[in-house]
Design an enzyme around this catalytic site. Structure first.
Site, mmCIF file in Angstrom:
data_model
loop_
_atom_site.group_PDB
_atom_site.id
_atom_site.type_symbol
_atom_site.label_atom_id
_atom_site.label_comp_id
_atom_site.label_asym_id
_atom_site.label_seq_id
_atom_site.Cartn_x
_atom_site.Cartn_y
_atom_site.Cartn_z
ATOM 1 C CE LYS A 77 27.179 -27.368 -94.078
ATOM 2 N NZ LYS A 77 28.390 -28.227 -93.981
ATOM 3 C CD GLU A 134 16.213 -40.918 -93.673
ATOM 4 O OE1 GLU A 134 16.582 -41.905 -92.992
ATOM 5 O OE2 GLU A 134 15.066 -40.802 -94.115
ATOM 6 C CD GLU A 192 26.241 -43.932 -86.412
ATOM 7 O OE1 GLU A 192 26.233 -42.763 -85.988
ATOM 8 O OE2 GLU A 192 25.683 -44.284 -87.465
ATOM 9 C CB CYS A 218 23.332 -44.557 -91.663
ATOM 10 S SG CYS A 218 22.652 -44.708 -93.318
HETATM 11 P P1 NAD Z 1 27.251 -34.574 -89.028
HETATM 12 O O1 NAD Z 1 25.947 -34.491 -88.330
HETATM 13 O O2 NAD Z 1 28.479 -34.254 -88.269
HETATM 14 O O3 NAD Z 1 27.269 -33.577 -90.283
HETATM 15 C C1 NAD Z 1 26.306 -33.658 -91.308
HETATM 16 C C2 NAD Z 1 26.073 -32.271 -91.878
HETATM 17 O O4 NAD Z 1 25.489 -31.449 -90.880
HETATM 18 C C3 NAD Z 1 27.344 -31.562 -92.345
HETATM 19 O O5 NAD Z 1 27.061 -30.899 -93.545
HETATM 20 C C4 NAD Z 1 27.596 -30.570 -91.214
HETATM 21 O O6 NAD Z 1 28.313 -29.434 -91.606
HETATM 22 C C5 NAD Z 1 26.186 -30.214 -90.805
HETATM 23 N N1 NAD Z 1 26.035 -29.709 -89.440
HETATM 24 C C6 NAD Z 1 26.729 -30.062 -88.342
HETATM 25 N N2 NAD Z 1 26.266 -29.382 -87.260
HETATM 26 C C7 NAD Z 1 25.245 -28.585 -87.689
HETATM 27 C C8 NAD Z 1 24.364 -27.665 -87.060
HETATM 28 N N3 NAD Z 1 24.414 -27.426 -85.759
HETATM 29 N N4 NAD Z 1 23.440 -27.056 -87.822
HETATM 30 C C9 NAD Z 1 23.339 -27.302 -89.138
HETATM 31 N N5 NAD Z 1 24.158 -28.150 -89.801
HETATM 32 C C10 NAD Z 1 25.093 -28.806 -89.081
HETATM 33 O O7 NAD Z 1 27.295 -36.014 -89.684
HETATM 34 P P2 NAD Z 1 28.509 -36.673 -90.499
HETATM 35 O O8 NAD Z 1 29.602 -36.960 -89.536
HETATM 36 O O9 NAD Z 1 28.776 -35.855 -91.715
HETATM 37 O O10 NAD Z 1 27.864 -38.042 -90.999
HETATM 38 C C11 NAD Z 1 27.901 -39.232 -90.279
HETATM 39 C C12 NAD Z 1 26.578 -39.480 -89.590
HETATM 40 O O11 NAD Z 1 25.531 -39.459 -90.553
HETATM 41 C C13 NAD Z 1 26.492 -40.839 -88.908
HETATM 42 O O12 NAD Z 1 25.875 -40.707 -87.657
HETATM 43 C C14 NAD Z 1 25.589 -41.628 -89.850
HETATM 44 O O13 NAD Z 1 24.891 -42.693 -89.267
HETATM 45 C C15 NAD Z 1 24.663 -40.574 -90.350
HETATM 46 N N6 NAD Z 1 24.066 -40.977 -91.619
HETATM 47 C C16 NAD Z 1 22.762 -41.367 -91.630
HETATM 48 C C17 NAD Z 1 22.164 -41.797 -92.806
HETATM 49 C C18 NAD Z 1 20.720 -42.234 -92.837
HETATM 50 O O14 NAD Z 1 20.179 -42.351 -93.930
HETATM 51 N N7 NAD Z 1 20.088 -42.481 -91.706
HETATM 52 C C19 NAD Z 1 22.929 -41.840 -93.980
HETATM 53 C C20 NAD Z 1 24.259 -41.450 -93.933
HETATM 54 C C21 NAD Z 1 24.824 -41.022 -92.747
#
Ligand code: NAD
Length: 489
Positions: free
Chosen positions: A183, A259, A391, A293
């Protein structure tokens, strides 16, 4: 007379059981180009029904198809072909990634897309280098530890490095013989859509990789985390989403790997090579518009060199070329969305009241309707400022002064996150003490983002659960099984 240019709007479908399919409901959502604010694609909106369909296809491919029964070598040959095809379509994929994310084309071309290919090439080689373990505890007795695939695995990925982070999960998951429902983030579906064609051309059997587009909570993402036939969820995204997924996945006791968010620190001591440290600190803070991140989104500077460092940082930040991400000269593109831009601007407002804005922090209206923001630097913020602790995920850098090593160590660790940190100093003993004391999964000494894909990648505290990379990924995407033999000698 004005001529209206009709722009092409693509339609992106799900990829289920080897076929491109729309949603049963016929519903779709818009995907925007962050550099113009225009819709560039409509995307099939999946929900529980499409997830059920995709999981059924993945389950059938796992139980009845060739994939888990192929040798590791055969599977890895297909992974290699996928990597090769990504490289052969580098331009097309880079343009798609830039269109969806607003990141500079040079970053897509030299960073995201080659790394996506490398994820397949790396795991193709690495997975073949691992074998079973055998323990001989007594004569006539052998214990063999082998690894089996889990079955159907759900992968949920974010928008900041779309293809890069999706393939970082897909490659090891496939190598271990699992079948997948991916997804992708709703903001950036395009390269995942293109990947479907690539895996088909590479010979991946139907149903092994399924892709469902849609939203997260109460939608496709959540349905995946609740599905009883999904054995594991590997997720990259926000910490709050990780909590929701852990709760949802607990009902069916899925294995999880997360992550999550970060608030990386860059620490510059007075004895560092200041020019090199500043150059790296600026790259760490603003690469990908600060939407990484691992971003060095807090800069700690020893008091004796504070003025010199801030002056040099400002000089570099003012020279960053923000603009049309499709142009080669652009160094910083647009933020992902209007909502995200609003969120980052809310921090700028707080920073302006609490501290001193040294440069940037303005919408760039001359660039049109895109979500462009000039890179900002703040000084003199109070210790408890949200800019230092939360963040932001944008091009905002708070600078904090310190006078002692113990003091800065405490400040770095005063964070709910624990993903990454960089330390700059020529004193080896100090570098050792600092890297040992910092509570993050990754510490870089006199560098940032230096990576070897065999090493564990991930965070402590609210930055994650588990590790990715090398054998850490392969172990997550498999079950260990012990078979003990007694035999007569
Ligand atoms: P997000 O959590 O909003 O969304 C990520 C994914 O999760 C999307 O596909 C979204 O549709 C899905 N999602 C959202 N709510 C959900 C739920 N309740 N159940 C299942 N799936 C759900 O994150 P984002 O805004 O896309 O990305 C930014 C974040 O990602 C930042 O906090 C960043 O630090 C983190 N990030 C971490 C790493 C790492 O390796 N630690 C790498 C990249 C990004």
């Amino acid at each position: 007379m004005t001529t209206q240019v009709k722009r092409k709007v693509r339609h992106l479908h799900h990829f289920i059981g080897g076929d491109y399919v729309g949603s049963k409901s016929g519903q779709s959502f818009d995907s925007f180009n962050p550099a113009t604010g225009e819709v560039h694609a409509t995307v099939a909106l999946g929900g529980k029904e499409e997830i059920d369909q995709a999981v059924a296809a993945a389950k059938d491919a796992f139980e009845n198809g060739p994939w888990p029964r192929m040798s590791m070598k055969e599977r890895c040959e297909i992974l290699r072909r996928i990597g090769d095809l990504i490289l052969s379509r580098k331009e097309e994929l880079a343009q798609a990634e830039t269109l969806d994310t607003g990141k500079p084309i040079t970053e897509s071309l030299t960073g995201d897309i080659p790394r996506s290919a490398q994820n397949f090439h790396f795991f193709s080689d690495y997975a073949q280098s691992l074998g079973d373990e055998v323990f001989t505890s007594a004569p006539g007795e052998k214990h063999i530890v082998s690894r089996e695939p889990l079955g159907v695995v759900g992968l949920i990925t974010p928008w900041n490095l779309p293809l890069y982070l999706a393939t970082w999960k897909i490659a090891p998951c496939l190598a271990m013989g699992n079948t997948i429902v991916l997804k992708p983030a709703e903001w950036t579906p395009y390269t995942a859509f293109l990947l479907a064609d690539i895996v088909s051309l590479a010979g991946l059997p139907k149903g092994v990789l399924n892709i469902v587009h849609g939203l997260g909570a109460d939608s496709a993402g959540e349905a995946l985390t609740r599905h009883p036939d999904v054995r594991a969820i590997s997720f990259t995204g926000e910490t709050g989403t990780g909590r929701a997924i852990m709760a949802a996945a607990s009902a069916t006791l899925k294995k999880v790997s997360f992550e999550l968010g970060g608030k990386g620190a860059t620490v510059i001591f007075a004895d560092a090579d200041i020019d090199e440290a500043v150059e790296t600190a600026v790259r760490a803070a603003y690469r990908n518009q600060g939407q990484i991140c691992l971003a060095g989104s807090r800069l700690f500077v020893e008091e004796g060199v504070k003025k010199e460092v801030v002056d040099k940082v400002l000089q570099r930040v003012k020279a960053i070329r923000v603009g049309d991400p499709t142009k080669d000269i652009t160094q910083m593109g647009a933020l992902i969305s209007k909502e995200h831009l609003d969120k980052v601007e809310s921090y700028l407002e707080i920073g302006g009241k609490e501290g001193k804005l040294m440069t940037g922090g303005k919408r760039i209206k001359e660039l049109g309707e895109g979500y462009f923001l000039s890179p900002s630097v703040f000084c003199d913020l109070p210790d408890n400022s949200k800019l230092i602790h939360e963040e932001i995920f944008g091009p905002v850098l708070p600078v904090v002064q310190f006078s002692k090593e113990e003091e800065v160590l405490k400040m770095v660790n005063d964070s709910p996150y624990g993903l990454s940190a960089s330390v700059f100093s020529k004193d080896v003993d100090r570098c050792y003490r600092m890297s040992n004391g910092i509570r993050t999964g990754l510490v870089w000494v006199n560098c940032w983002f230096a990576r070897d894909l065999r090493t564990p990648f991930g965070g402590m505290k609210s930055s994650g659960v588990g590790r990715e990379g090398g054998r850490y990924s392969l172990e997550f995407f498999s079950e260990a099984k012990t078979i003990s033999y007694k035999y007569k000698i």
